[in-house]
Scaffold this motif. Structure first.
Motif, PDB file in Angstrom:
ATOM      1  N   UNK A 174       1.654   3.882  -8.635  1.00 32.06           N
ATOM      2  CA  UNK A 174       1.879   3.413 -10.004  1.00 32.06           C
ATOM      3  C   UNK A 174       0.620   3.608 -10.851  1.00 32.06           C
ATOM      4  N   UNK A 175       0.791   3.713 -12.190  1.00 28.60           N
ATOM      5  CA  UNK A 175      -0.376   3.828 -13.075  1.00 28.60           C
ATOM      6  C   UNK A 175      -1.297   2.623 -12.866  1.00 28.60           C
ATOM      7  N   UNK A 176      -2.601   2.875 -12.831  1.00 33.49           N
ATOM      8  CA  UNK A 176      -3.555   1.770 -12.657  1.00 33.49           C
ATOM      9  C   UNK A 176      -3.826   1.437 -11.207  1.00 33.49           C
ATOM     10  N   UNK A 177      -3.176   2.164 -10.276  1.00 32.28           N
ATOM     11  CA  UNK A 177      -3.387   1.876  -8.842  1.00 32.28           C
ATOM     12  C   UNK A 177      -4.810   2.261  -8.441  1.00 32.28           C
ATOM     13  N   UNK A 178      -5.362   1.460  -7.522  1.00 35.44           N
ATOM     14  CA  UNK A 178      -6.705   1.730  -7.013  1.00 35.44           C
ATOM     15  C   UNK A 178      -6.562   2.605  -5.775  1.00 35.44           C
ATOM     16  N   UNK A 179      -7.335   3.680  -5.641  1.00 31.75           N
ATOM     17  CA  UNK A 179      -7.189   4.556  -4.470  1.00 31.75           C
ATOM     18  C   UNK A 179      -8.444   4.546  -3.600  1.00 31.75           C
ATOM     19  N   UNK A 180      -8.205   4.731  -2.301  1.00 32.91           N
ATOM     20  CA  UNK A 180      -9.294   4.799  -1.313  1.00 32.91           C
ATOM     21  C   UNK A 180      -8.995   5.912  -0.322  1.00 32.91           C
ATOM     22  N   UNK A 181     -10.049   6.465   0.297  1.00 30.35           N
ATOM     23  CA  UNK A 181      -9.857   7.467   1.342  1.00 30.35           C
ATOM     24  C   UNK A 181      -9.493   6.757   2.647  1.00 30.35           C
ATOM     25  N   UNK A 203      -3.108   0.986  -4.176  1.00 30.86           N
ATOM     26  CA  UNK A 203      -2.367  -0.257  -4.436  1.00 30.86           C
ATOM     27  C   UNK A 203      -2.773  -0.776  -5.808  1.00 30.86           C
ATOM     28  N   UNK A 204      -1.984  -1.681  -6.335  1.00 24.79           N
ATOM     29  CA  UNK A 204      -2.309  -2.278  -7.632  1.00 24.79           C
ATOM     30  C   UNK A 204      -3.346  -3.383  -7.433  1.00 24.79           C
ATOM     31  N   UNK A 212       0.851  -1.192   0.000  1.00 23.85           N
ATOM     32  CA  UNK A 212       0.000   0.000   0.000  1.00 23.85           C
ATOM     33  C   UNK A 212       0.888   1.245   0.000  1.00 23.85           C
ATOM     34  N   UNK A 213       0.492   2.255  -0.736  1.00 21.31           N
ATOM     35  CA  UNK A 213       1.306   3.467  -0.876  1.00 21.31           C
ATOM     36  C   UNK A 213       0.453   4.701  -0.582  1.00 21.31           C
ATOM     37  N   UNK A 214       1.043   5.718   0.092  1.00 25.96           N
ATOM     38  CA  UNK A 214       0.303   6.982   0.241  1.00 25.96           C
ATOM     39  C   UNK A 214       1.119   8.195  -0.208  1.00 25.96           C
TER      40      UNK A 214
END
Length: 367
Positions: free
Chosen positions: A302-309, A357-358, A294-296
């Motif tokens: 990375x391109x295509x990563x899914x994001x959440x709050x 994250x991807x 997981x990255x913040x």
């Protein structure tokens, strides 16, 4: 279910069961095959059946059903001392009234070996564990780490083809334990010894083994090399038991072929995941993501990563890494691990952030 156990392994459990009371199975239909020279760890919580399997292989317990083979020969009815197996226990099991050399001599005398050959083998075994100068001491004069080395030397002194180890490092402190993990693995590979190692310590299992068999409820939940076990857990139990893991509850709403599905989380958010234990819409699932995936940092996404709050609950400095605890989709124990780098963003509790994250790093497992 078809029997898929290979019949050419060095150690084979063929449909082995064990019950102590005739009703409850402690080990359920165990099929396992080990090639010669493999270092296999049986890992699992207390009562999962791993130690019982080891004791059946050693001959201290009898299988209720099925067959255990060693080098192609059935050993169910062979007594322990005739199986030619080396054993190392957590409590060392050294004879207190004997010197170190006498402890090592004992298994050789039982095998009817002459004095000069015994002395040669004892010297070699003690040198192997860097204890050559301790032959005349008694166990009480040795530290815990030294006693464990002697117990290891005694298991190796008669050059067995198979060595069994039951929580052998459980009584040692962290630093010594890590050193002994390296020593045991090095010796096993150098000598080409087949090793079955029992532990409930996941780090030990991951760092030492060629393959790990994860036990729960008398069955092997997954058998795989350490990296596969960690990166590709096959069910929720393995994902939770091996290393740290984040889970989010949800329901499958769409299948996109065989390698992608859409999961609706409890807070209504939609995410993509890799379907592992799910096959159709409507199924409940637990989505699993490792903390280091997981990255913040926005620029590192990375391109295509899914994001959440997410909301920051804790930001902890741990030297080489930062450990951040977040509230994500109703889960207050969502953890992110990031390495300590100059460009690492520092967070404060209460801060609202985006994490990502991807989709391939997110696995939809059983609920």
């Amino acid at each position: 279910m078809p029997d898929t156990t290979p019949k050419d392994g060095f150690v084979i459990f063929d449909r082995v069961q064990k019950s102590y009371d005739g009703e409850t199975l402690v080990v359920k239909d165990l099929n396992l095959s080990m090639p010669k020279g493999e270092f296999l760890t049986m890992l699992g919580p207390s009562g999962s059946g791993k130690t019982t399997c080891l004791m059946m292989l050693a001959g201290f317990e009898t299988a209720t059903h099925g067959e255990i083979l060693l080098d192609g020969k059935p050993i169910n009815n062979i007594p322990p001392h005739k199986r030619g197996i080396g054993m190392v226990f957590q409590n060392y099991a050294l004879f207190p009234h004997m010197t170190v050399a006498e402890n090592l001599s004992f298994p050789l005398e039982v095998r009817g070996m002459g004095k000069s050959e015994r002395e040669e083998k004892i010297k070699r075994a003690l040198d192997m564990v860097q204890m050559g100068a301790f032959g005349n001491r008694r166990p009480a004069q040795l530290s815990g780490g030294q006693q464990q080395r002697i117990a290891l030397a005694r298991a190796l002194v008669f050059q067995p083809e198979l060595v069994l180890m039951d929580e052998p490092l459980g009584a040692l402190d962290k630093q010594l334990r890590e050193h002994m993990q390296f020593e045991i693995t090095r010796l096993a590979h150098e000598l080409g010894i087949t090793t079955v190692y029992v532990t409930h310590d996941q780090t030990e299992a991951l760092t030492m083994s060629d393959r790990v068999a994860v036990f729960d409820d008398g069955r092997i939940q997954q058998l795989a090399p350490p990296d596969v076990l960690y990166e590709e857990p096959q069910n929720s139990f393995v994902a939770q038991f091996i290393g740290e893991n984040n889970t989010l509850e949800g329901t499958v709403v769409e299948m996109k072929g065989t390698d992608r599905c859409v999961v609706k989380l409890t807070d209504g958010e939609l995410i993509d995941a890799k379907p592992v234990n799910v096959s159709k819409p409507g199924e409940k699932t637990r989505v699993s993501i490792r903390p280091e995936r997981v990255e913040f940092n926005k620029d590192r996404l990375q391109p295509g990563a899914h994001t959440l709050k997410a909301e920051v609950l804790e930001f902890i400095y741990m030297g080489d890494i930062f450990r951040t605890r977040l509230r994500v989709a109703g889960n207050d124990d969502f953890v992110v691990k990031t390495r300590n780098a100059p460009d690492q963003v520092r967070l404060t509790p209460g801060q609202q952030i985006q994490i990502g994250w991807l989709p391939g790093d997110c696995r939809a497992l059983d609920a």
